[in-house]
Design a protein around this motif. Structure first.
Motif, PDB file in Angstrom:
ATOM      1  N   GLU B 128      -3.100  -5.817   0.159  1.00 43.05           N
ATOM      2  CA  GLU B 128      -3.915  -5.199   1.203  1.00 43.05           C
ATOM      3  C   GLU B 128      -5.366  -5.672   1.079  1.00 43.05           C
ATOM      4  N   ILE B 129      -5.979  -5.896   2.205  1.00 39.52           N
ATOM      5  CA  ILE B 129      -7.385  -6.338   2.193  1.00 39.52           C
ATOM      6  C   ILE B 129      -8.314  -5.131   2.167  1.00 39.52           C
ATOM      7  N   ILE B 130      -9.304  -5.184   1.284  1.00 41.30           N
ATOM      8  CA  ILE B 130     -10.409  -4.231   1.403  1.00 41.30           C
ATOM      9  C   ILE B 130     -11.687  -5.029   1.647  1.00 41.30           C
ATOM     10  N   MET B 131     -12.545  -4.469   2.469  1.00 47.47           N
ATOM     11  CA  MET B 131     -13.746  -5.207   2.885  1.00 47.47           C
ATOM     12  C   MET B 131     -14.997  -4.577   2.285  1.00 47.47           C
ATOM     13  N   ASP B 139     -20.008  -2.772  -5.936  1.00 47.81           N
ATOM     14  CA  ASP B 139     -20.267  -2.076  -7.202  1.00 47.81           C
ATOM     15  C   ASP B 139     -19.824  -0.620  -7.173  1.00 47.81           C
ATOM     16  N   THR B 140     -19.751  -0.035  -5.983  1.00 44.51           N
ATOM     17  CA  THR B 140     -19.359   1.381  -5.887  1.00 44.51           C
ATOM     18  C   THR B 140     -17.833   1.548  -6.019  1.00 44.51           C
ATOM     19  N   GLN B 145      -9.499   1.275  -7.167  1.00 49.41           N
ATOM     20  CA  GLN B 145      -9.585   0.979  -5.720  1.00 49.41           C
ATOM     21  C   GLN B 145      -9.360  -0.520  -5.430  1.00 49.41           C
ATOM     22  N   VAL B 146      -9.637  -1.339  -6.436  1.00 51.37           N
ATOM     23  CA  VAL B 146      -9.555  -2.794  -6.215  1.00 51.37           C
ATOM     24  C   VAL B 146      -8.209  -3.367  -6.698  1.00 51.37           C
ATOM     25  N   LYS B 147      -7.584  -2.704  -7.663  1.00 51.91           N
ATOM     26  CA  LYS B 147      -6.357  -3.223  -8.299  1.00 51.91           C
ATOM     27  C   LYS B 147      -5.313  -3.653  -7.261  1.00 51.91           C
ATOM     28  N   ASP B 148      -4.852  -4.896  -7.424  1.00 48.30           N
ATOM     29  CA  ASP B 148      -3.821  -5.489  -6.563  1.00 48.30           C
ATOM     30  C   ASP B 148      -4.269  -5.714  -5.115  1.00 48.30           C
ATOM     31  N   GLY B 186      -9.317  -6.223 -11.143  1.00 51.64           N
ATOM     32  CA  GLY B 186      -7.861  -6.260 -10.964  1.00 51.64           C
ATOM     33  C   GLY B 186      -7.374  -6.693  -9.594  1.00 51.64           C
ATOM     34  N   GLY B 187      -8.271  -7.242  -8.766  1.00 52.65           N
ATOM     35  CA  GLY B 187      -7.854  -7.706  -7.448  1.00 52.65           C
ATOM     36  C   GLY B 187      -7.051  -9.003  -7.537  1.00 52.65           C
TER      37      GLY B 187
END
Lengths: 452, 452
Positions: B128-131, B139-140, B145-148, B186-187
């Motif tokens: 899944e993409i997070i922007m 940094d927040t 929230q970033v893992k995978d 972990g992205g």
């Protein structure tokens, strides 16, 4: 390449007077507004792609009149109107130029009749070509040598000048006068090497003029490559040319310049900013002078969007008929005189939508000196050239009435590659260069409005 | 537009010392020679059209080495040699990026893996993409929230700066670090908005770097239009991305920088002028940095053709591997130190072949002050900016050894429209702009050679 710049540039030890911190902040606001939200580029796309080239007298020109009026209203003009102008109507029609050597077959050359030239009336006009490199060389020819010939004025556009307008100015005398000079010695028509900085085969049209005492014979332009080939041929053999064209003057017509303004808050004296709405009948009239039109509209829009309180009336004039008559500029000057309307300043943009390098000035020395004190404000925007030199063709009538006049000075290297050609298209305009030009124009109008 | 210019421009009240009539005449000779007889443009056509893009380690790069050596000989170099350089070999291979919303089908996006990035090894890597819009926003985010996830660094290239290198410098931190930042939380991989001034869909590649303490996950760039579309999608729904790529580092290889010189008549201390011969593996490496190479060769050719007696050795260096390692520049610095070779000055051209506006300087204040006294000589050629700011990436190792270093400053408006893209092609280079840049470089080398 990869690097990080430090802060802006500061030029030599310029004395900084006449500028304030407030002006510097306002310059930055203008720049940020235009570089981020400017509409000049999308406006230009509309003008060039939806309307295209728009010679005075054409239906396309009339469409552009409606378009400009609409754009000025949308940009926030308080008043928009059309100024009536009688313009000459010149039409091109079909045309072809062929050459043949004694042993060869007819070969068609890329060409354009020069603007305002009469054609052959659809009949073939042929004769032997004689070549001259200069007026001086032409002067040595007797009428006997020229009679019934086609004269090829093979004067090259100089590559030596850094400022290409100088080369253009030098070579343009050939375009203007080739036909009449040829006619006076009994020649049939004239061919000129295009006024082109590009080493390609694109022919460049542009205005020619007939002298009153000479027959109105045709004149055509050929591109640099074709001119080189013709020159080589003529060094070893006789070459015959055959022209067939339909161009010519078709009388006069009522047309319009388009004007929009934001009324002065302090008085109604006028600051003009403009370009010419017409173009030649090839390409899309992008750099000449679509860019000047959309930049001028951008100036007005930016004053409105930033809420700058203009002391004087800021008036955008989209002049009719610069290319083959300057009737729009002349009419504007005449009307101004008749109405006794006070004009403070007139700035034209008609040298292409390239990165700005300054503003050329034509006004009294004191005013030039004053503007030069503003130079440090402009330097971060790449504008450093504020010399007394010339102004714009359409504002010459105002200048002649004593109005301080000026013209945007963009980088000139690319202009004469595409000027008056099929290649003068939207794709040749860079968005940021165009917007930066509009920025410097707006900044200059802001300074004049505030200080004069 | 039609008008005739008066004479050249003269800027503000610059004190004219350090310049002589003789220098002014020599400047004019250099300009006339290059604008009329310069070969930089035809050289560039050969390099871009016959060889094309030429990433370090590629066969095309090795062809360009042979080509540059030949050109330097033809230009009149007394000596030409290849300098051995160990360079990293990065290869792109096939790559594709697709996205999908919950309800939608897979859609392929235009993209380029960033240079030096590892790929997916030919397997699909999806998530899944997070922007995020900035480092501060990233940094927040917690590792949970970033893992995978796939992180989309959507930092825009600023349009506000007049000097586009400033916007580039600001945004390039995202290109460099996106992968490692994503990996540390972990992205799976990173997407960056291209470092592009153009509002189009062209993706821009360019070097990224892995931090030692982070996994080497992929990073890719998408163009502005695609980035805008993705941003809009992400505001209302979840989007999955799938990357499949083969790029990666393939070890090291022996390669070469190319060097040619004309020996000094007075002594053998060295003045370097150069650019980088390698390019990214898309487009034709025209503005980056074919133009710097052909301009540097033009400097040498002009000294020879005009018979200018150079006091010091003038050395053209065509650096290897600027784009993804700067190994050519580093090796040149190392060799210079080992040989104890005295260097007087090093000038790079690596900011595009656009109209020159000056030369950026990195040297002691006294030397900068001296060069500024030469500014009035350069002004007629459009060069006015001689500030202490930076020099060229390839001459930083010389600068670090105390050698006065510099870089040509061309107009920057168009560079980041096409930098590191498929669009950086010969057709984007204007002949006169390119030659004028070579003119200012030659003039600067002439002044340094004469006065230092």
């Amino acid at each position: 390449m990869k690097k990080i710049l430090s802060a802006g540039i500061i030029l030599c030890g310029l004395t900084v007077f006449g500028q304030t911190k407030e002006d510097s902040v306002q310059f930055s606001k203008i720049s940020t507004e235009i570089l981020n939200k400017g509409k000049a580029y999308t406006d230009l796309r509309e003008l060039t792609k939806n309307i295209g080239h728009r010679l005075s007298g054409s239906q396309a020109y009339e469409k552009s009149v409606q378009w400009a009026a609409k754009k000025l209203s949308e940009a926030g003009a308080d008043k928009v109107w059309l100024q009536e102008v009688m313009i000459p109507v010149w039409e091109r029609g079909k045309e072809s130029l062929q050459i043949k050597t004694a042993a060869g077959k007819w070969k068609t050359l890329k060409m354009l009749s020069l603007g305002n030239s009469e054609g052959t009336g659809g009949k073939d006009l042929s004769g032997e070509i004689i070549m001259v490199r200069s007026f001086a060389e032409y002067d040595t020819l007797t009428p006997d040598q020229v009679k019934d010939k086609i004269v090829f004025f093979n004067y090259p556009f100089s590559q030596s000048y850094v400022q290409t307008f100088k080369a253009y100015g030098e070579a343009s005398a050939y375009r203007s006068t080739a036909a009449s000079l040829t006619a006076k010695k009994g020649g049939k028509f004239a061919i000129v090497r295009s006024l082109s900085s590009a080493l390609d085969d694109t022919p460049h049209t542009g205005a020619m003029r007939y002298k009153d005492d000479a027959a109105k014979i045709p004149a055509v332009a050929i591109g640099n490559t074709t001119a080189d080939e013709l020159q080589n041929l003529l060094q070893s053999q006789k070459v015959t040319a055959k022209l067939n064209s339909h161009c010519g003057m078709k009388g006069e017509k009522l047309s319009h310049s388009v004007i929009g303004e934001i009324t002065g808050k302090k008085d109604q004296s006028v600051i003009v900013v403009g370009g010419h709405l017409d173009s030649w009948d090839v390409g899309e009239g992008a750099h000449d002078d679509g860019t000047g039109i959309v930049q001028s509209i951008e100036v007005l829009r930016t004053f409105k969007n930033l809420g700058i309180q203009n002391n004087h009336t800021i008036r955008v004039v989209c002049f009719a008929n610069e290319e083959n008559g300057v009737k729009g500029g002349q009419q504007y000057g005449k009307t101004t005189k008749e109405n006794g309307e006070k004009h403070l300043f007139a700035l034209e943009s008609d040298a292409g939508g390239f990165s700005p390098r300054g503003v050329a000035l034509e006004m009294d020395k004191a005013k030039i000196a004053q503007i030069k004190t503003w130079a440090p404000l402009f330097l971060p925007y790449g504008a450093y050239d504020f010399e007394g030199r010339y102004s714009g063709t359409d504002v010459y009538p105002l200048r002649d009435m004593g109005v301080p006049a000026a013209e945007l000075v963009p980088d000139s290297q690319r202009y004469f590659d595409i000027h008056h050609t099929e290649e003068d298209r939207f794709e040749k305009v860079n968005r940021r260069e165009l917007l930066l030009g509009a920025t410097v124009m707006t900044q200059m109008i802001y300074m004049v409005d505030k200080n004069w």
